[in-house]
Design a protein around this motif. Sequence first.
Motif, PDB file in Angstrom:
ATOM      1  N   ASP A 134       8.230   4.947 -11.379  1.00  0.00           N
ATOM      2  CA  ASP A 134       7.244   5.717 -12.145  1.00  0.00           C
ATOM      3  C   ASP A 134       8.035   6.666 -13.038  1.00  0.00           C
ATOM      4  O   ASP A 134       8.454   7.746 -12.615  1.00  0.00           O
ATOM      5  N   ALA A 135       8.235   6.242 -14.279  1.00  0.00           N
ATOM      6  CA  ALA A 135       9.052   7.033 -15.205  1.00  0.00           C
ATOM      7  C   ALA A 135       8.326   8.283 -15.677  1.00  0.00           C
ATOM      8  O   ALA A 135       8.910   9.107 -16.382  1.00  0.00           O
ATOM      9  N   THR A 136       7.054   8.450 -15.301  1.00  0.00           N
ATOM     10  CA  THR A 136       6.332   9.660 -15.708  1.00  0.00           C
ATOM     11  C   THR A 136       6.649  10.840 -14.793  1.00  0.00           C
ATOM     12  O   THR A 136       6.249  11.966 -15.068  1.00  0.00           O
ATOM     13  N   ALA A 152       0.833  -1.195   0.000  1.00  0.00           N
ATOM     14  CA  ALA A 152       0.000   0.000   0.000  1.00  0.00           C
ATOM     15  C   ALA A 152       0.873   1.252   0.000  1.00  0.00           C
ATOM     16  O   ALA A 152       1.905   1.304   0.664  1.00  0.00           O
ATOM     17  N   ASN A 153       0.430   2.234  -0.734  1.00  0.00           N
ATOM     18  CA  ASN A 153       1.058   3.560  -0.761  1.00  0.00           C
ATOM     19  C   ASN A 153       2.569   3.498  -0.970  1.00  0.00           C
ATOM     20  O   ASN A 153       3.356   4.020  -0.169  1.00  0.00           O
ATOM     21  N   SER A 154       2.944   2.893  -2.065  1.00  0.00           N
ATOM     22  CA  SER A 154       4.364   2.870  -2.419  1.00  0.00           C
ATOM     23  C   SER A 154       4.864   4.291  -2.654  1.00  0.00           C
ATOM     24  O   SER A 154       4.078   5.199  -2.934  1.00  0.00           O
ATOM     25  N   CYS A 155       6.164   4.435  -2.566  1.00  0.00           N
ATOM     26  CA  CYS A 155       6.793   5.711  -2.901  1.00  0.00           C
ATOM     27  C   CYS A 155       7.206   5.618  -4.376  1.00  0.00           C
ATOM     28  O   CYS A 155       8.110   4.853  -4.728  1.00  0.00           O
ATOM     29  N   LEU A 156       6.556   6.368  -5.227  1.00  0.00           N
ATOM     30  CA  LEU A 156       6.847   6.321  -6.662  1.00  0.00           C
ATOM     31  C   LEU A 156       8.025   7.237  -6.956  1.00  0.00           C
ATOM     32  O   LEU A 156       8.067   8.382  -6.490  1.00  0.00           O
ATOM     33  N   MET A 157       8.967   6.706  -7.738  1.00  0.00           N
ATOM     34  CA  MET A 157      10.184   7.471  -8.038  1.00  0.00           C
ATOM     35  C   MET A 157      10.598   7.243  -9.483  1.00  0.00           C
ATOM     36  O   MET A 157      10.325   6.184 -10.062  1.00  0.00           O
ATOM     37  N   HIS A 158      11.280   8.228 -10.026  1.00  0.00           N
ATOM     38  CA  HIS A 158      11.875   8.069 -11.353  1.00  0.00           C
ATOM     39  C   HIS A 158      12.972   6.993 -11.251  1.00  0.00           C
ATOM     40  O   HIS A 158      13.717   6.953 -10.254  1.00  0.00           O
ATOM     41  N   PRO A 159      13.079   6.125 -12.269  1.00  0.00           N
ATOM     42  CA  PRO A 159      14.070   5.040 -12.158  1.00  0.00           C
ATOM     43  C   PRO A 159      15.499   5.545 -11.941  1.00  0.00           C
ATOM     44  O   PRO A 159      16.288   4.902 -11.221  1.00  0.00           O
TER      45      PRO A 159
END
Length: 704
Positions: free
Chosen positions: A643-645, A606-613
């Motif tokens: 999250d590459a966006t 749950a609620n991962s930390c999204l980051m640019h690769p």
Amino acid sequence: MVEVATYCRICPAACGLLVEKSDVRITAVRGDPLHPLSAGYTCPKGRRVASFHDAPDRFLRSQKRSAGGDLEPIAFESAVDEIGGRLSAVVNEHGPDSVAMFLGTQSVFATLTRRSAMAWFRSLGSHKLFSTMTIDQSAKWLRPLRLGDWAGGRQRFDSADVWLLVGTNPLVTMQGGDFTGLPVQNAARSLTAARERGLSLIVIDPRRSETAAQADFHLQLEPGSDAVLIAGLIHVILVEHREDRAFCAEYADGVAELRSALADLTPEVVAERTGVPAQQIIEAARVFATGPRGMAMSGTGPDMGPTANLTQHLIGVLNVVCGRFAREGDRASQDGILVAIRPPRAEVIAPQRTWEHGFRSRIGGYGMLNGELPSSILPAEILEPGLDRVRALVVVGGNPAAVFPDQELTVRALRSLELLVTIDPFPTETAQLADFVIAPTLALERADHTGYFDGIFAKPFAQYTQSVLDRPGEVVEDWQFFSELAAAMDLPIKLAGRELHPGMPRPTSEEYLAWTAERGRIPLTEVLGHPHGRVFDEIDPVTVAPDSGSGGRFSVLPDDVAEELVEALGAPSTSDSYPFRLIVRRNRRMMNTLGRHIPGLAEEPANSCLMHPDDIAAIGARAGDWVRITSVHGQVLAICRIDATLRRGAIAMTHGFGRLPGQDVDLERDGANPGWLLSLTAHTQTITAMPLMTAVPVTVERAH
Ligand code: SF4
């Protein structure tokens, strides 16, 4: 088995549903292909509506906290009597301002809830009204109060040439109408159709969101630099004399002063500050100014940022300098099908600056916006000793214990109340702290109509739904609680213009619903005959009437905005200590905190930390590793995901996860609460006391 047409009431899109049910429960749910707006579309939440109703932890009886500290069932009538008695005692001893109410987002989606809650609250006579609006987007309320407002309303998306969206992703949030302007019932289809007829779309967002991916211009700015970027767009428009000079001369003060205030803000300077290439800024400004029709609108993102009030003001100014409002003879953005609307006029409602007059909070001396105080001061209003201290709180449709910044302080405040009452179907963090929990119906267990959404629908649409399911257990409708509470406190209550005194008979829900629609343009009885809803195309469109000669003018650069602008355009504060910026992100599987624990909707982790690769690699981590996120106020752990966006340097999480402080937390199941990284009192906006909740400076490191 029978199949019944109704509509979803989890978010503002109000998508049509077909609910198949047996005698006792829902057996299947699908999008209603005959619904004129959503045409069969549903999101994951709507398709799982049965899981909300059948959730094993749902309250089917009202609850009272026992002497041992547990919540135990109590008959609704007894709960109301006890709550009414205790609230009356607090009011008698300390006055009405010692009782507060917090209106959450879910209080909006049942027609009778907010109306009845406000009717009780007005009768009570307290000023201590708070809502989600002032903890996530109070800048939207401030903007018209200091810029002025256009009485003719916004331009329509369906005839626009250009649309500019700031910090919003309507393909996921389903925020339409006066927030983003987009028709949001199947927003992807609406947007594709608009693009095919030639609409130019400009999106300002640090993330290449689902909506930004559709845009002609995606201005992928550094988080928190919104105000500088929008000021830069205005600079280009003014320097190239692309503004609507006739409109500005007739309706706006301060344009010349704004021109000189922005004189040095060249696209190159803006590019340096925002990370958006100068040529992109110039081209986007030209496309927006060329229009000729279209508007700049925003979601919640910029309203949580470090320059929330200024950013929102500048979005308004962008529309003013380009004259982007519905003009005399234009079709208005609202049709007033089930609810009365203010007749639109081609004139300015002068800035009201209401917060400068009347009641002020004892904490911080804040004035009121739209009759409310800033939610961020609620914990201090509870904790700080003194006259008018908040001693009792009624919460409806919200979960402040989970979503307010600085959860520890908020929870401490809620625990210290003499009385906390919440209307909540689930044992949320707030319900776990409450003295009483009123168990409410869920949407499919009550009749309703779409009057509230009149201003959100892009067409003159209305729908009425009967209750689809029998009520389980002893649940009651929210409005019945407020109606009975007024009686228990010996207060009159005014429901849809009818003053009801204690002892007088109450209406049925169907009667009350009919009262709320009696000033609409289509009789509710006519709407009733169309179970899938109907677009009433045959009614005369509402058009914008001429200027009445009120003489109202926009105030483009009042003194307080000028000061904020100087501060925002000054040297940026660079801090190598906190090189990342945490931004907020909506989750399609949740509506605020609703949906986190619903089977079939909950995600793990749950609620991962999204980051640019590249950022994940730069901190020596790999996708799936635990990372430690630290701000000046606190620290949380989360699993990082690619999250590459995202723009490099931006990380994204969703507010409202986690559990209560001190509880065992399973981070993979419960997720971390980013509120631990935030403060309720540092970095707040003037006037609104809005805390910083996005573009938060943080460090991110791999947790070993
Ligand atoms: S978008 Fe989803 S939650 Fe919103 S009304 Fe439609 S189905 Fe319901």
